[in-house]
Design an enzyme around this catalytic site. Sequence first.
Site, mmCIF file in Angstrom:
data_model
loop_
_atom_site.group_PDB
_atom_site.id
_atom_site.type_symbol
_atom_site.label_atom_id
_atom_site.label_comp_id
_atom_site.label_asym_id
_atom_site.label_seq_id
_atom_site.Cartn_x
_atom_site.Cartn_y
_atom_site.Cartn_z
ATOM 1 N N HIS A 60 25.580 15.280 16.481
ATOM 2 C CA HIS A 60 26.575 14.499 17.329
ATOM 3 C C HIS A 60 25.916 13.169 17.321
ATOM 4 O O HIS A 60 24.951 12.835 16.813
ATOM 5 C CB HIS A 60 26.640 15.266 18.566
ATOM 6 C CG HIS A 60 25.439 15.177 19.551
ATOM 7 N ND1 HIS A 60 24.313 16.314 19.129
ATOM 8 C CD2 HIS A 60 24.999 14.592 20.727
ATOM 9 C CE1 HIS A 60 23.345 15.992 20.096
ATOM 10 N NE2 HIS A 60 23.774 14.938 20.993
ATOM 11 N N HIS A 62 24.771 11.066 19.937
ATOM 12 C CA HIS A 62 23.840 10.544 20.786
ATOM 13 C C HIS A 62 22.696 9.913 20.208
ATOM 14 O O HIS A 62 22.293 10.314 19.074
ATOM 15 C CB HIS A 62 23.284 11.722 21.832
ATOM 16 C CG HIS A 62 24.463 11.726 22.896
ATOM 17 N ND1 HIS A 62 24.410 13.075 23.613
ATOM 18 C CD2 HIS A 62 25.485 11.068 23.430
ATOM 19 C CE1 HIS A 62 25.262 12.871 24.586
ATOM 20 N NE2 HIS A 62 25.912 11.609 24.650
ATOM 21 N N ASP A 64 19.669 9.896 20.811
ATOM 22 C CA ASP A 64 18.276 10.891 20.559
ATOM 23 C C ASP A 64 18.360 11.852 19.266
ATOM 24 O O ASP A 64 17.635 12.476 18.860
ATOM 25 C CB ASP A 64 17.884 11.318 21.673
ATOM 26 C CG ASP A 64 19.033 12.252 22.360
ATOM 27 O OD1 ASP A 64 20.267 12.024 22.169
ATOM 28 O OD2 ASP A 64 18.626 13.099 23.029
ATOM 29 N N HIS A 65 19.880 11.775 18.673
ATOM 30 C CA HIS A 65 19.985 12.521 17.543
ATOM 31 C C HIS A 65 20.316 11.899 16.565
ATOM 32 O O HIS A 65 20.459 12.237 15.217
ATOM 33 C CB HIS A 65 21.011 13.769 18.020
ATOM 34 C CG HIS A 65 20.806 14.695 18.765
ATOM 35 N ND1 HIS A 65 20.254 15.831 18.624
ATOM 36 C CD2 HIS A 65 20.490 14.489 20.256
ATOM 37 C CE1 HIS A 65 20.037 16.632 19.451
ATOM 38 N NE2 HIS A 65 20.075 15.853 20.665
ATOM 39 N N HIS A 147 29.288 19.893 24.868
ATOM 40 C CA HIS A 147 28.201 18.722 25.023
ATOM 41 C C HIS A 147 29.052 17.184 24.961
ATOM 42 O O HIS A 147 29.187 16.743 26.042
ATOM 43 C CB HIS A 147 27.219 18.710 24.112
ATOM 44 C CG HIS A 147 26.107 17.805 24.030
ATOM 45 N ND1 HIS A 147 25.273 17.894 25.438
ATOM 46 C CD2 HIS A 147 25.758 16.874 23.446
ATOM 47 C CE1 HIS A 147 24.697 16.943 25.301
ATOM 48 N NE2 HIS A 147 24.641 16.027 24.166
ATOM 49 N N ASP A 168 22.443 19.963 20.580
ATOM 50 C CA ASP A 168 22.698 19.934 22.163
ATOM 51 C C ASP A 168 24.140 20.724 22.359
ATOM 52 O O ASP A 168 25.041 20.394 21.572
ATOM 53 C CB ASP A 168 22.745 18.629 22.847
ATOM 54 C CG ASP A 168 21.711 17.971 22.772
ATOM 55 O OD1 ASP A 168 20.481 18.670 22.356
ATOM 56 O OD2 ASP A 168 21.290 16.525 22.875
ATOM 57 N N GLU A 194 17.864 23.917 21.367
ATOM 58 C CA GLU A 194 17.588 23.110 22.589
ATOM 59 C C GLU A 194 17.186 23.423 23.846
ATOM 60 O O GLU A 194 17.624 24.759 24.018
ATOM 61 C CB GLU A 194 18.564 21.781 22.711
ATOM 62 C CG GLU A 194 19.831 22.395 23.474
ATOM 63 C CD GLU A 194 20.276 21.603 24.715
ATOM 64 O OE1 GLU A 194 19.093 20.853 25.561
ATOM 65 O OE2 GLU A 194 21.622 21.488 24.934
ATOM 66 N N HIS A 402 13.229 19.979 21.839
ATOM 67 C CA HIS A 402 14.112 19.294 22.552
ATOM 68 C C HIS A 402 14.027 19.531 23.964
ATOM 69 O O HIS A 402 14.963 19.919 24.829
ATOM 70 C CB HIS A 402 15.580 19.158 22.123
ATOM 71 C CG HIS A 402 16.651 18.160 22.571
ATOM 72 N ND1 HIS A 402 16.855 17.814 23.905
ATOM 73 C CD2 HIS A 402 16.811 16.867 22.070
ATOM 74 C CE1 HIS A 402 17.818 16.809 24.161
ATOM 75 N NE2 HIS A 402 17.581 16.187 23.094
#
Length: 587
Positions: A60, A62, A64-65, A147, A168, A194, A402
Amino acid sequence: MRVTPLGAGQHVGRSCVLLEIAGRQVLLDCGVAVAVPEERRYPELAAVDVSKLDLVILSHFHLDHAGALPYLTEVLGYNGPLLMTHPTRAIAPIILREYLQLRYRKREEARYDLEMIDACFERARCIQLEERVEVGEISVTAYYAGHVLGAVMVLVEAGGLSALYTGDFTTVPDHHLSAARLPLGLRPDVMITETTCCTTVRSSKRLKEYELCCKVQDCLEKGGKVLVPVLMMGRSQEMCMIFEEHWARAQLAYPIFVIKGTAQKAQVFFRLFAAWGSQQVRGSTKPFDFPHVRFVDTEEVLAGTTPAVVLAGPAMLDGGSSLELFKALAPDSKNLVVIPGYCLPGTVGNLVQAKTRKIQLDDKEIHVRCEVETVVHSDHADSRGISELISQAAPKQVVLVHGGESLMKTFLPIVKKRLRVPCHSPAVGEAVELPTEESIKVLASSALAMSAEVVPPPPVLDSVLASGPVAATFTGLLKRQRDTFELHARSAEGLERCGMKMQRVRFRHRCVLPAEKFRKAVSALGSRRGISDEWSGSGEAFELDLGSLCCQVQPQGGNVGLTVLWDSAAEQEAELVELLKMLGVET
């Protein structure tokens, strides 16, 4: 099979997992961490030979990904296949550009530039939900994760092995998104999940939302302003839907200000990809039309004096409009700051959540006199949700990523003892070697598949989701031709395909029976099969045809010499066994 976290091992942020499966290397996500020193901001990509990567998958959009993806492709030189969904392909470049511009404003260095972002995502290949994509010898299937818009879990298969990566996910539906969903009985060799909220068990979401709206309404009625720092791509739409529902129920007219920029772009994408939304969104003719919402500049909010709700990003108050508004609103006790999610240590949002009353920002001390409310409105699954998904997927092994180290230590025994699944929680750079069963690919005929008997999955403790067929048993003919195996039904056609012929074995059994016992047996058989019980008493031999049996009879005074013959093909028939028993013949 080997799983190595290059980031997000025993911590949250910079998600990046190297999956080595059947001789292939797959990189799952490539994110950055925020509010950390530069040396811990990016994944440990130096441990990877980029030229040997077979595939990169983005779960996805975000940061942090996805935040380190341009560094991987444009700086380190990865030019292989890159998979993601259409919403992720559309939204991630916007998120990354804003992240880069924020770093520029803070005069922080970045490892890639704005032009590299576009070049990176132009090469992406988009996948649909539940579409099976073949990349060389690797198969990838995407499943809905909830998410955020476009988030997916992915099932990676190669060489008879499989790995499920959750990214996530959330197992509780939002107003704008549905809950994660998987087909029953995947049974992957490993599930990489996660664990952001793996020790949290949440109460009713609707109750929490109602309590939040009541506190917001109380602040507004006292003449204050409410600041809600949120991720503008996704969370702002969710919060608007929550407030609009309460406004309609309570007949309120206070304005809901949303800071211009990302939120407006988000409206476009959420309408464009409404098919990814919740049932409420899919059933609406005008999704994301909010009567009380206005898109405004930060300056307009600061200059205004009327009570209002203000949604601004970023969510953790680590810069941008939300931090600017926080500096202005925090010193006034009439105001309210609502933190609707998790804030990483080192961010201003984390300090506010901890009820810190004096915060040093840019050589200026901010006195936090306003009310502070932390609402657990997370888009991550809680302990119950993670456990249910593990039970439903029924993996052979679980790897936790995570999540905080202490949280993982608490959750890991739950997986091992309660769910009875081997579980691991590796640190960054620590490889987990997973034992796998050797598998042989066999081509089965359709006739054999139709005759297979379904075997239900084993029960999982305290789970109602682990149901449905996961395996099948059958009897057939196995043909091997060099390295190829074929399964065929045990029939004349199956024998022919295997290059075999049907062989029959003739069985013979001799015995002596009392004549009276034989007469009664023949009489009983005759009543069932229309056989006459009149047989010669002249002492001459004769044959008695009983269908599956052939009896040669030789009268011998008061006894009968009996020879019984039958074919191997009829040996296991229930009727044949019964006939033999009636004649006193043991098989």
